[in-house]
Design a protein around this motif. Structure first.
Motif, PDB file in Angstrom:
ATOM      1  N   PRO A  41      14.099   3.611  22.078  1.00 37.36           N
ATOM      2  CA  PRO A  41      12.827   3.004  22.510  1.00 37.36           C
ATOM      3  C   PRO A  41      12.943   1.494  22.363  1.00 37.36           C
ATOM      4  O   PRO A  41      13.953   0.990  21.847  1.00 37.36           O
ATOM      5  N   PRO A  42      11.953   0.710  22.802  1.00 34.59           N
ATOM      6  CA  PRO A  42      12.031  -0.752  22.635  1.00 34.59           C
ATOM      7  C   PRO A  42      12.359  -1.114  21.187  1.00 34.59           C
ATOM      8  O   PRO A  42      11.768  -0.573  20.252  1.00 34.59           O
ATOM      9  N   PHE A  43      13.310  -2.028  21.007  1.00 35.31           N
ATOM     10  CA  PHE A  43      13.765  -2.349  19.658  1.00 35.31           C
ATOM     11  C   PHE A  43      14.007  -3.842  19.526  1.00 35.31           C
ATOM     12  O   PHE A  43      14.076  -4.584  20.509  1.00 35.31           O
ATOM     13  N   GLN A  44      14.153  -4.268  18.272  1.00 35.44           N
ATOM     14  CA  GLN A  44      14.530  -5.638  17.937  1.00 35.44           C
ATOM     15  C   GLN A  44      15.779  -5.575  17.061  1.00 35.44           C
ATOM     16  O   GLN A  44      15.815  -4.830  16.077  1.00 35.44           O
ATOM     17  N   ASP A  45      16.798  -6.344  17.414  1.00 37.31           N
ATOM     18  CA  ASP A  45      18.019  -6.428  16.619  1.00 37.31           C
ATOM     19  C   ASP A  45      18.045  -7.741  15.838  1.00 37.31           C
ATOM     20  O   ASP A  45      17.669  -8.794  16.367  1.00 37.31           O
ATOM     21  N   PHE A  46      18.516  -7.658  14.599  1.00 37.56           N
ATOM     22  CA  PHE A  46      18.617  -8.838  13.744  1.00 37.56           C
ATOM     23  C   PHE A  46      19.990  -8.883  13.082  1.00 37.56           C
ATOM     24  O   PHE A  46      20.573  -7.839  12.768  1.00 37.56           O
ATOM     25  N   GLU A  47      20.490 -10.109  12.873  1.00 35.64           N
ATOM     26  CA  GLU A  47      21.653 -10.297  12.018  1.00 35.64           C
ATOM     27  C   GLU A  47      21.144 -10.391  10.579  1.00 35.64           C
ATOM     28  O   GLU A  47      20.205 -11.139  10.307  1.00 35.64           O
ATOM     29  N   VAL A  48      21.771  -9.656   9.672  1.00 35.02           N
ATOM     30  CA  VAL A  48      21.338  -9.665   8.275  1.00 35.02           C
ATOM     31  C   VAL A  48      22.555  -9.887   7.385  1.00 35.02           C
ATOM     32  O   VAL A  48      23.581  -9.221   7.549  1.00 35.02           O
ATOM     33  N   VAL A  49      22.426 -10.818   6.441  1.00 33.70           N
ATOM     34  CA  VAL A  49      23.496 -11.100   5.479  1.00 33.70           C
ATOM     35  C   VAL A  49      22.885 -11.082   4.080  1.00 33.70           C
ATOM     36  O   VAL A  49      21.898 -11.769   3.819  1.00 33.70           O
ATOM     37  N   HIS A  50      23.473 -10.287   3.189  1.00 33.55           N
ATOM     38  CA  HIS A  50      23.002 -10.201   1.805  1.00 33.55           C
ATOM     39  C   HIS A  50      24.067 -10.723   0.854  1.00 33.55           C
ATOM     40  O   HIS A  50      25.261 -10.443   1.024  1.00 33.55           O
ATOM     41  N   ASN A  51      23.636 -11.452  -0.170  1.00 34.39           N
ATOM     42  CA  ASN A  51      24.516 -11.880  -1.254  1.00 34.39           C
ATOM     43  C   ASN A  51      23.824 -11.646  -2.586  1.00 34.39           C
ATOM     44  O   ASN A  51      22.633 -11.978  -2.737  1.00 34.39           O
ATOM     45  N   TYR A  52      24.555 -11.083  -3.547  1.00 32.99           N
ATOM     46  CA  TYR A  52      24.029 -10.939  -4.906  1.00 32.99           C
ATOM     47  C   TYR A  52      24.406 -12.172  -5.718  1.00 32.99           C
ATOM     48  O   TYR A  52      25.492 -12.730  -5.545  1.00 32.99           O
ATOM     49  N   LEU A  53      23.482 -12.580  -6.609  1.00 36.08           N
ATOM     50  CA  LEU A  53      23.687 -13.769  -7.415  1.00 36.08           C
ATOM     51  C   LEU A  53      24.032 -13.399  -8.859  1.00 36.08           C
ATOM     52  O   LEU A  53      23.689 -12.316  -9.337  1.00 36.08           O
ATOM     53  N   GLN A  54      24.701 -14.328  -9.538  1.00 36.22           N
ATOM     54  CA  GLN A  54      25.030 -14.126 -10.944  1.00 36.22           C
ATOM     55  C   GLN A  54      23.745 -13.965 -11.746  1.00 36.22           C
ATOM     56  O   GLN A  54      22.736 -14.614 -11.459  1.00 36.22           O
ATOM     57  N   SER A  55      23.796 -13.122 -12.782  1.00 35.11           N
ATOM     58  CA  SER A  55      22.600 -12.868 -13.569  1.00 35.11           C
ATOM     59  C   SER A  55      22.968 -12.299 -14.929  1.00 35.11           C
ATOM     60  O   SER A  55      24.086 -11.856 -15.142  1.00 35.11           O
ATOM     61  N   ASN A  56      21.996 -12.303 -15.846  1.00 33.94           N
ATOM     62  CA  ASN A  56      22.257 -11.875 -17.225  1.00 33.94           C
ATOM     63  C   ASN A  56      21.162 -10.985 -17.815  1.00 33.94           C
ATOM     64  O   ASN A  56      21.007 -10.929 -19.008  1.00 33.94           O
TER      65      ASN A  56
ATOM     66  N   GLN B 112      18.030  -7.419 -10.845  1.00 33.10           N
ATOM     67  CA  GLN B 112      18.977  -7.720  -9.774  1.00 33.10           C
ATOM     68  C   GLN B 112      18.405  -8.891  -8.977  1.00 33.10           C
ATOM     69  O   GLN B 112      17.211  -8.943  -8.696  1.00 33.10           O
ATOM     70  N   VAL B 113      19.264  -9.813  -8.593  1.00 35.47           N
ATOM     71  CA  VAL B 113      18.841 -10.993  -7.832  1.00 35.47           C
ATOM     72  C   VAL B 113      19.719 -11.104  -6.597  1.00 35.47           C
ATOM     73  O   VAL B 113      20.945 -11.053  -6.706  1.00 35.47           O
ATOM     74  N   ARG B 114      19.094 -11.242  -5.437  1.00 30.86           N
ATOM     75  CA  ARG B 114      19.889 -11.339  -4.212  1.00 30.86           C
ATOM     76  C   ARG B 114      19.239 -12.283  -3.215  1.00 30.86           C
ATOM     77  O   ARG B 114      18.050 -12.570  -3.267  1.00 30.86           O
ATOM     78  N   LEU B 115      20.053 -12.750  -2.279  1.00 29.24           N
ATOM     79  CA  LEU B 115      19.605 -13.582  -1.169  1.00 29.24           C
ATOM     80  C   LEU B 115      19.767 -12.807   0.123  1.00 29.24           C
ATOM     81  O   LEU B 115      20.738 -12.066   0.297  1.00 29.24           O
ATOM     82  N   ARG B 116      18.812 -13.013   1.037  1.00 31.41           N
ATOM     83  CA  ARG B 116      18.927 -12.396   2.361  1.00 31.41           C
ATOM     84  C   ARG B 116      18.732 -13.450   3.433  1.00 31.41           C
ATOM     85  O   ARG B 116      17.786 -14.244   3.379  1.00 31.41           O
ATOM     86  N   LYS B 117      19.637 -13.458   4.390  1.00 26.70           N
ATOM     87  CA  LYS B 117      19.534 -14.294   5.583  1.00 26.70           C
ATOM     88  C   LYS B 117      19.336 -13.350   6.761  1.00 26.70           C
ATOM     89  O   LYS B 117      20.094 -12.401   6.945  1.00 26.70           O
TER      90      LYS B 117
END
Length: 470
Positions: free
Chosen positions: A261-276, A280-285
């Protein structure tokens, strides 16, 4: 709500306001993601107080009344105020603050009017919020001097107002300042700010107060439902209180686009960050055609009642680049193509893992949806054009965190055996005997709570515009 007659485009102007620790920042991020997935253009209007503060204004330079004009922003700036100037200066400062707000909003409103797609404009607070923090007679003076009136600023300027009630009212055990290094209000002050902000909008024809009668995820869903209902967007049961995320393993190859059906496509990039710590901490583009939005997510897992809460903050491209220097090298960067569509009145998100990613992700496709339907009813709504192998909800083998680990799962101390909290069942090994692309010998039983900690990522510009050229 503006609907030009030529192609029935919608321009919807929403104010998201509320007290400290009410979920406003996360709510903006969730609204943006939800409507982007539907193919809408989303603009986020920054709070004018943030603009002024970022330009060098400091509370120590203002009189008590001038600083009081910026009280909506005190939840993020903890500098003390010193009373030393006249009341007339405070009124003039508030007037200029309001003029700044209206001009910034008008710029975004004009962009929405000329946008070729349906457009959601999210205002981080609105004009009437200013009236909550100065005396009534001074507010009326500002209105008179500028030929403004409350009907135009409150009732006619925006399509809907949503007030996110502070956790200090009804969810006191969750009220916290630990994730905001500059937030300093106690519970009583937070309640006062919350009450004043809500009172300023009473009378708007579409004013919704989202309280703390459910858990945090339920609160965010009720906010989304309220907006969708006003715009007449049918979300099916995806956003009902009892709806739950379901995840399915899809067998390739990916069908031809024509069967979707009608759709939308996206580029997605995930990165996890250092943590203690347990978080959990992550970035999404995420974006299309070279334009991206950036999200910083903290997954908080040690909350009262076992809740798993994700705090999402919109950040700028510059923040994103700076935070990437804290990337956790024990994880691969995750690359996906995300396809969003509606089928049988059910909203779906198909994540197609692409290279470069860990070899275990090669050919991996996962379908996600939210639903309150029972298992048999839900099966009838699933896309018939996809080869669905099995449901893998709660299976740690399909956690993005685990999939991105560089180490062999048999030897990794970071492997999370319980990734989605107590509401999702942990799968037994027998469920995974026919799953492709996975290392079978896993399960050292290590809990991800021992592996991660938020490391000072709270000082971000959460009011930045969502789109930036990468």
């Amino acid at each position: 709500m503006e609907k030009p007659s030529d192609n029935q485009r919608t321009v919807y102007k929403l104010v998201l306001t509320g007290g400290p620790c009410g979920g406003k920042t996360t709510g903006q991020a969730r609204l943006s993601t939800f409507f982007e997935n539907l193919g809408w253009k989303v603009f986020r209007v920054p709070e004018s107080a943030s603009v002024l503060l970022s330009g060098g204004i400091k509370f120590s330079d203002l009189s008590e009344e001038e600083a009081f004009c910026l009280l909506p922003k005190i939840e993020k700036v903890g500098e003390p105020c010193e009373a030393r100037e006249s009341q007339c200066e405070a009124v003039k400062f508030q007037e200029n603050l309001l003029k700044t707000m209206l001009q910034i909003e008008d710029t975004f409103f004009e962009l929405g009017r000329t946008c070729k797609r349906n457009c959601l404009i999210i205002c981080d607070r609105g004009a009437m919020d200013a009236s909550a923090f100065i005396a009534k007679d001074k507010w009326e003076t500002i209105m008179k001097d500028n030929s403004w009136n409350n009907v135009e600023l409150r009732d006619n300027r925006y399509n809907q107002i949503i007030h996110m009630v502070s956790a200090a009212t009804g969810a006191e055990e969750y009220y916290s300042t630990e994730d905001h290094s500059c937030r300093s209000e106690g519970i009583e002050l937070a309640r006062e700010l919350d009450s004043k902000a809500a009172a300023s909008w009473v009378g708007h024809p579409y004013f919704d107060v989202i309280d703390n009668s459910t858990d945090f995820e339920g609160k965010i869903r009720r906010m989304l439902v309220s907006v969708c209902h006003k715009i007449s967007i049918d979300t099916g049961d995806r956003l009902l209180k009892d709806s739950r995320k379901h995840k399915y393993l899809i067998k390739g190859p990916l069908p031809d686009e024509a069967v979707f059906p009608p759709f939308q496509d996206f580029e997605v990039v995930h990165n996890y960050l250092q943590s203690n710590s347990p978080n959990q901490v992550r970035l999404r583009k995420r974006g299309q055609k070279g334009y991206y939005s950036y999200i910083h997510t903290v997954r908080r897992q040690n909350n009262p009642g076992g809740q798993v809460i994700e705090v999402k903050t919109q950040i700028t491209h510059r923040d994103y680049i700076n935070l990437l220097t804290q990337r956790d090298e024990s994880h691969f960067t995750v690359y996906k193509k995300r396809r969003c569509f509606i089928f049988n009145n059910q909203y779906f998100q198909l994540d197609i893992y692409v290279q470069p990613s860990h070899p275990r992700c090669q050919g991996l496709m996962l379908l996600e949806t939210y639903s309150a339907l029972d298992e048999e009813s839900l099966k009838k709504t699933l896309p018939t054009f996809l080869d669905i192998q099995q449901e893998v909800t709660g299976n740690p083998h399909y956690s993005m965190y685990n999939l991105s680990l560089r180490e062999d799962w048999r030897h990794s101390k970071k492997f999370c055996s319980s990734v989605n909290g107590p509401q999702d069942m942990a799968y037994q090994d027998e469920h995974d005997k026919d799953i492709p692309n996975l290392n079978r010998s896993i399960s050292n039983g290590h809990d991800c709570k021992q592996a991660l900690k938020l490391n000072g990522h709270s000082e971000l510009n959460s009011s930045a515009p969502m789109n930036g050229k990468a």
